[in-house]
Design an enzyme around this catalytic site. Structure first.
Site, short mmCIF file in Angstrom:
data_model
loop_
_atom_site.label_atom_id
_atom_site.label_comp_id
_atom_site.label_asym_id
_atom_site.label_seq_id
_atom_site.Cartn_x
_atom_site.Cartn_y
_atom_site.Cartn_z
N PRO A 178 -51.40 53.97 52.04
CA PRO A 178 -52.46 54.72 51.61
C PRO A 178 -53.37 54.75 52.93
CG PRO A 178 -52.08 53.08 50.03
CD PRO A 178 -51.25 52.54 50.83
N GLU A 218 -50.06 43.45 48.68
CA GLU A 218 -51.24 44.31 49.15
C GLU A 218 -51.03 44.73 50.69
OE1 GLU A 218 -53.72 44.25 47.04
OE2 GLU A 218 -52.29 43.03 45.82
N ARG A 253 -35.14 68.78 52.70
CA ARG A 253 -34.94 70.47 52.30
C ARG A 253 -35.21 71.26 53.19
NH1 ARG A 253 -38.58 73.02 49.85
NH2 ARG A 253 -37.44 73.35 48.13
N ASP A 270 -40.91 78.93 49.87
CA ASP A 270 -41.92 77.77 49.22
C ASP A 270 -43.40 77.74 49.28
OD1 ASP A 270 -39.65 76.34 48.87
OD2 ASP A 270 -40.00 74.72 50.10
CL1 6GU Z 1 -47.59 55.72 51.68
N1 6GU Z 1 -48.27 54.02 49.89
C1 6GU Z 1 -48.81 53.40 48.63
N2 6GU Z 1 -48.42 52.01 48.12
N3 6GU Z 1 -49.53 54.26 47.80
C2 6GU Z 1 -49.58 55.21 48.47
C3 6GU Z 1 -49.23 56.14 49.41
C4 6GU Z 1 -48.20 55.20 50.27
N4 6GU Z 1 -49.43 57.21 49.68
C5 6GU Z 1 -50.27 57.31 48.52
N5 6GU Z 1 -50.47 56.26 47.89
#
Ligand code: 6GU
Length: 253
Positions: free
Chosen positions: A94, A121, A159, A174
């Site tokens: 994230p 974590e 895709r 798309d």
């Molecule tokens: Cl790439 N990993 C995780 N654990 N949560 C996420 C993510 C990635 N992208 C959005 N939320």
């Protein structure tokens, strides 16, 4: 053939993307290859431990560098054996750069991609420092691990590969291809639960249908995604269509 290697403590999760739908068929057709590597297979102790408590204290666990580094080395070695000169090594997190269509198209041009899916974590930062080229996130929310994000990335890259989609499903149809959301779609029956199909779609006038679809795409993007609208320059015709859309929908939800 595009080569994917993925480092994950849950290799069976990737059966889902490797087996289902157009992406599964693309693998059967030999348009890409996917191999999973489990850090547990590179762990040192009998428990096959891959996580440990964080230095500095605090809740949760961190993925240890050694099993992860060894799994990554095996993945990179396989890429080399498959003829990939320099695979792109991507850590799904994230904290990464947000995935979008432009980034997908950039990745489609690669010969090989190594995906690192962390759990807990997070992973020891020294693995990122030594082995990772870039970090990617699929959105502003938290998943329990990088696996689903890695599968999202695999799906949207595959895709776009030549030969994966037929003409009808062509990626050029798309959403986002043209920087706009897609228009609404309808199929039979003509009347469903009191709702009719827009008359223009039944007209057989393909110029008018094309105009209507572009107007709907512009209107939806304007209404739902003002951020995309600001990024996209409109032609004179598109500007006119959007104004038409605004007039037609003024006062409706
Ligand atoms: Cl790439 N990993 C995780 N654990 N949560 C996420 C993510 C990635 N992208 C959005 N939320």
């Amino acid at each position: 053939m595009l080569q994917f290697d993925v480092v994950t403590i849950f290799p069976p999760m990737f059966d889902a993307v490797a087996e289902a739908g157009v992406i599964g068929r693309a693998r059967e057709k030999g348009l890409y290859q996917l191999v999973a590597w489990n850090p547990r297979d590179f762990a040192q102790n009998a428990h096959r431990t891959v996580d440990d408590r964080p230095y500095g204290g605090g809740p949760g666990m961190v993925m240890m560098p050694d099993p992860l580094g060894k799994a990554l080395a095996a993945a990179k070695q396989r890429q080399k054996s498959a003829g990939v000169k320099k695979p792109r090594v991507i850590h799904l997190t994230p904290q990464g750069k947000l995935l979008n269509h432009a980034l997908v198209m950039d990745l489609v041009g690669e010969q090989g991609i190594v995906l690192l899916a962390g759990r807990y974590e997070g992973i020891d930062e020294r693995v990122v420092a030594r082995d990772v080229d870039e970090e990617i996130s699929i959105g502003d929310y938290v998943l329990s691990g990088g696996e689903l994000a890695a599968m999202v990335l695999i799906d949207c890259i595959v895709r776009q590969l030549p030969g994966v989609l037929g003409d009808a499903e062509s990626a050029s149809q798309d959403s986002f291809y043209d920087g706009l959301l897609d228009c609404p779609h309808y199929t039979r029956p003509e009347l469903y639960e009191g709702q009719v199909v827009p008359a223009v779609l039944m007209s057989g006038n393909h110029a008018e249908i094309g105009r209507w679809r572009l107007k709907q795409a512009l209107g939806r993007t304007w209404k739902r995604r003002p951020d995309l609208m600001r990024q996209r320059k409109l032609t004179e015709e598109e500007h006119g269509l959007l104004e038409e859309y605004k007039r037609e929908t003024a006062g409706t939800a």
